[in-house]
Design an enzyme around this catalytic site. Structure first.
Site, short mmCIF file in Angstrom:
data_model
loop_
_atom_site.label_atom_id
_atom_site.label_comp_id
_atom_site.label_asym_id
_atom_site.label_seq_id
_atom_site.Cartn_x
_atom_site.Cartn_y
_atom_site.Cartn_z
N PHE A 40 -16.98 24.82 35.37
CA PHE A 40 -17.88 25.97 35.37
C PHE A 40 -18.24 26.37 36.81
CE2 PHE A 40 -22.20 27.74 35.49
CZ PHE A 40 -22.03 28.85 34.67
N GLU B 86 10.69 5.14 47.56
CA GLU B 86 10.01 6.28 46.93
C GLU B 86 10.53 6.48 45.52
OE1 GLU B 86 10.13 8.64 51.24
OE2 GLU B 86 11.26 9.38 49.51
N LYS C 32 12.18 8.24 42.45
CA LYS C 32 13.14 9.34 42.29
C LYS C 32 12.69 10.14 41.06
CE LYS C 32 18.12 10.26 42.28
NZ LYS C 32 18.18 11.12 41.09
N ARG D 234 17.73 23.80 44.77
CA ARG D 234 18.86 23.13 45.39
C ARG D 234 20.15 23.94 45.27
NH1 ARG D 234 23.16 19.88 44.42
NH2 ARG D 234 23.60 18.31 46.01
N GLU E 136 10.01 17.59 44.98
CA GLU E 136 10.49 17.67 43.60
C GLU E 136 9.39 18.29 42.74
OE1 GLU E 136 14.02 16.43 41.29
OE2 GLU E 136 13.54 16.42 43.43
N CYS F 199 44.80 19.33 20.38
CA CYS F 199 45.35 20.49 19.69
C CYS F 199 46.29 21.17 20.68
CB CYS F 199 44.23 21.45 19.28
SG CYS F 199 44.82 23.09 18.77
#
EC number: 6.5.1.2
Length: 658
Positions: A32, A110, A112, A133, A167, A415
């Site tokens: 609020f 780190e 991923k 990317r 990311e 095929c």
């Protein structure tokens, strides 16, 4: 001045609240109180629009709708990382770096994140570009959507150009909430993040509460950062969200222990991870270690061991692909696997089904191979009953009913009917795909409709589609005049994609994207490759006997030669494109920004390609003070010309692309 100071103070206060709420997860005020201050800022900005600050929280609001995202080259290629699937490989990686550098190094670990990679550009402290990317060399600018992510700073206290990578993702809780309200839920959080980020309406992005972590700055030495640890500290100082799961280690034994422990506890995180990244901390050695052809040698991705889940196999779907290969797919009771709802898994081929003795209604164990494609590992034999019947072998093509063949030394069935409709559809779909000719606006559903109505029966017919405009518009495809023109423009642009993409799109057995590019290093055009003898092909470093035979046979098939002749007749270029490092650097147009408006003798996409190859230019849709030139054709938009004149931007009326 008093109003400026008041607005600035409120903006700074709201930014502080946003940082604590979205980055630190530590709210300072109630919703609020925040809303009241936000409304006060809105009122002041409405009364004084000339005083709106570029980093004002009000500038994040969605609602911007764009026709398409512009593509731009990355300043530094966004490369992938090499993978390790066990801790022994990580230990060897660390030992090799320590031996090469002659010192015991610190390494940073780190998470991923299983999301969408993003590259942000800040100029004079202001966020000006946000590239996906893409293919690693060129990405799409999704700035309008990225600005709706409240944890990402719109400004930073650094007044040179800087690129910051991270990311973008959807956390597990938000993913579940969004999927509850969708008629067709997303299969996983990554797909949701990618679809949201590429939505042309930024209001969608604003509602879906995307999140982000940042972890990398190319050319970080320009910031005075001499290590990855220093980069992460700098990002935190600039209020970028950085994962709390980052750790650093001086001892390899402690790092390996951390990897193993993290693998056991990763499900407790509120976001999906598919591994951990191990990086050398000290930037001093990065140049010394360098890169392979694909990966940096100073970082490695540790991929977690696959997780296994149990479910019921209810049926088997048999399909035929573009090469004629028959694919067996298990139809499963839906089950959650690594954050993805899985209802199908590959069974490879019938030999695999026989080897594993997989039967209908069996309880099976499935897993993700490399965290991507679900596979059936084995059957829970104690749960099998007499009602579980063997899966029948497919003897005829499921699409055209032609008898199947199995070649010597191959496990797959094929095929061999070259007129099989499903094979042809899949071949056209592959030809237009991003990895091949990159023709945008053609889904498999659209291709099927065009195929059924005899408008596109082969890839050559794509280049005659412009002659059938009325017929296409008459179909129930939701393609109107504007979309049809865009489709034709994309088809025309594909003619200039060059030999590598064409080779990929032709779907020659054993010839994928990588080999196609490799072949262009040895042959200057398709004709030269067509003339190559078996001996010449076998001398190539990337070609063995199987691939050489496939290439030789394809280029000595009359139907294929007729296809090449037809493609050449409609103007498809078949020469190997050379990477252009000889731009006209002396030109006033070199590396400048353009707006193109009006119509020209050739398509705008073709003009853009020519200008990029000649001057390494950039393009945008809107005339702003950052634009260097406006290229105006017939019936140029008056508003854009007026804006250019008002900003003293030169207007060009001549064909500078020639």
């Amino acid at each position: 001045m008093a109003k400026v100071a008041q607005i600035r103070a409120i903006v700074e206060q709201l930014k502080r609240y946003d940082y604590h709420y979205y980055v630190l997860d530590d709210p300072l005020v109630s919703d609020f109180e925040y809303d009241q201050l936000y409304k006060q800022l809105q009122a002041l900005e409405q009364a004084h629009p000339e005083l709106i600050q570029p980093d004002s929280p009000t500038q994040r609001v969605g609602g911007i709708v764009v026709e398409a995202f512009n593509k731009f080259p990355h300043q530094n290629p966004m490369l992938s990382l090499d993978n390790a699937f066990d801790t022994a490989t990580i230990a060897s990686f660390i030992a090799n770096i320590n031996n090469l550098t002659g010192v015991q190094n610190r390494f940073v670990v780190e998470p991923k994140i299983d999301g969408v990679s993003i590259s942000l550009t800040y100029e004079n402290g202001l966020l000006t570009r946000a590239l996906t990317r893409g293919d690693g060399l060129v990405g799409e600018d999704v700035l309008s959507n990225v600005k709706t992510i409240k944890s990402i700073p719109l400004t930073i206290p650094f007044h040179k150009q800087v690129e910051i990578r991270g990311e973008i993702f959807v956390d597990k809780k938000t993913f579940a909430q969004i999927n509850e309200n969708l008629a067709k839920p997303f299969a996983n959080a990554r797909n949701l993040a990618a679809g949201t980020l590429r939505n042309l309406n930024s209001e969608v992005s604003a509602k879906r509460k995307l999140k982000a972590f940042f972890y990398f700055v190319p050319n970080a030495l320009t910031l005075g950062c001499r290590s990855q640890s220093a980069v992460l500290a700098q990002l935190k100082q600039w209020n970028f969200p950085v994962s709390k799961a980052v750790a650093s280690f001086d001892r390899p034994e402690a790092l390996i222990e951390y990897l193993e422990q993290f693998d056991q506890t990763r499900d407790q995180l509120n976001f999906q991870v598919d591994g951990l990244v191990v990086k050398l901390d000290n930037f001093h050695f990065y140049d010394q270690l360098g890169f392979t052809s694909k990966f940096p040698r100073w970082a490695l991705a540790y991929k977690f061991k696959p997780k296994f889940v149990q479910t019921k196999l209810r049926g088997v779907l048999v399909t035929v692909g573009r090469t004629g290969k028959i694919n067996y797919t298990a139809q499963l009771d839906p089950v959650n696997l690594e954050g993805t709802v899985v209802s199908a898994a590959t069974l490879h081929n019938f030999d695999y089904i026989k080897e594993k003795d997989i039967r209908l209604n069996d309880t099976v164990i499935i897993y993700k191979a490399g965290e991507i494609i679900p596979k059936v590992l084995e059957v829970c034999l104690p749960l099998r009953t007499a009602a579980n019947q063997p899966i029948p072998e497919q003897t005829h093509c499921p699409a055209c009913q032609a008898p199947l063949v199995q070649y010597k030394d191959e496990v797959d069935q094929y095929c061999t009917n070259e007129r099989c409709d499903q094979r042809n559809l899949e071949a056209i779909n592959y030809f237009v795909s991003k990895t091949a000719m990159d023709i945008q606006g053609l889904s498999i559903q659209t291709i099927s409709k065009l195929y059924e109505n005899n408008l596109v029966r082969s890839v050559v017919d794509l280049y005659h589609l412009k002659e059938h405009k009325a017929a296409v518009l008459a179909l129930e495809l939701k393609i109107g005049e504007v979309l049809f023109n865009k489709l034709i423009s994309s088809i025309e642009q594909s003619k200039t994609k060059g030999m590598a993409r064409l080779l990929t799109g032709l779907g020659i057995k054993h010839v994928g994207q990588v080999l196609a590019k490799s072949l262009t290093k040895h042959f200057e055009n398709i004709d030269a490759l067509q003339s190559a003898s078996m001996e010449t092909l076998l001398e190539l470093p990337d070609v063995g006997p199987t691939v050489a035979e496939s290439l030789f046979n394809w280029f000595h098939n009359d139907n294929n030669l007729q296809l090449l002749a037809a493609l050449k007749a409609v103007g498809v270029q078949m020469d190997a494109l050379k990477s252009n490092t000889n731009f006209d650097t002396a030109s006033i147009y070199f590396q400048k920004s353009f707006v193109i408006t009006g119509s020209f003798p050739i398509s705008r996409d073709t003009i853009k390609n020519l200008l990029v190859n000649k001057y390494d230019c950039r393009f945008t849709n809107n005339v702003t003070s950052k634009v260097d030139f406006v290229l105006a054709g017939i019936k140029a938009t008056p508003r854009k010309l007026e804006q250019a004149k008002a900003l003293n931007i030169p207007i060009i009326n001549e064909p500078i692309w020639t």
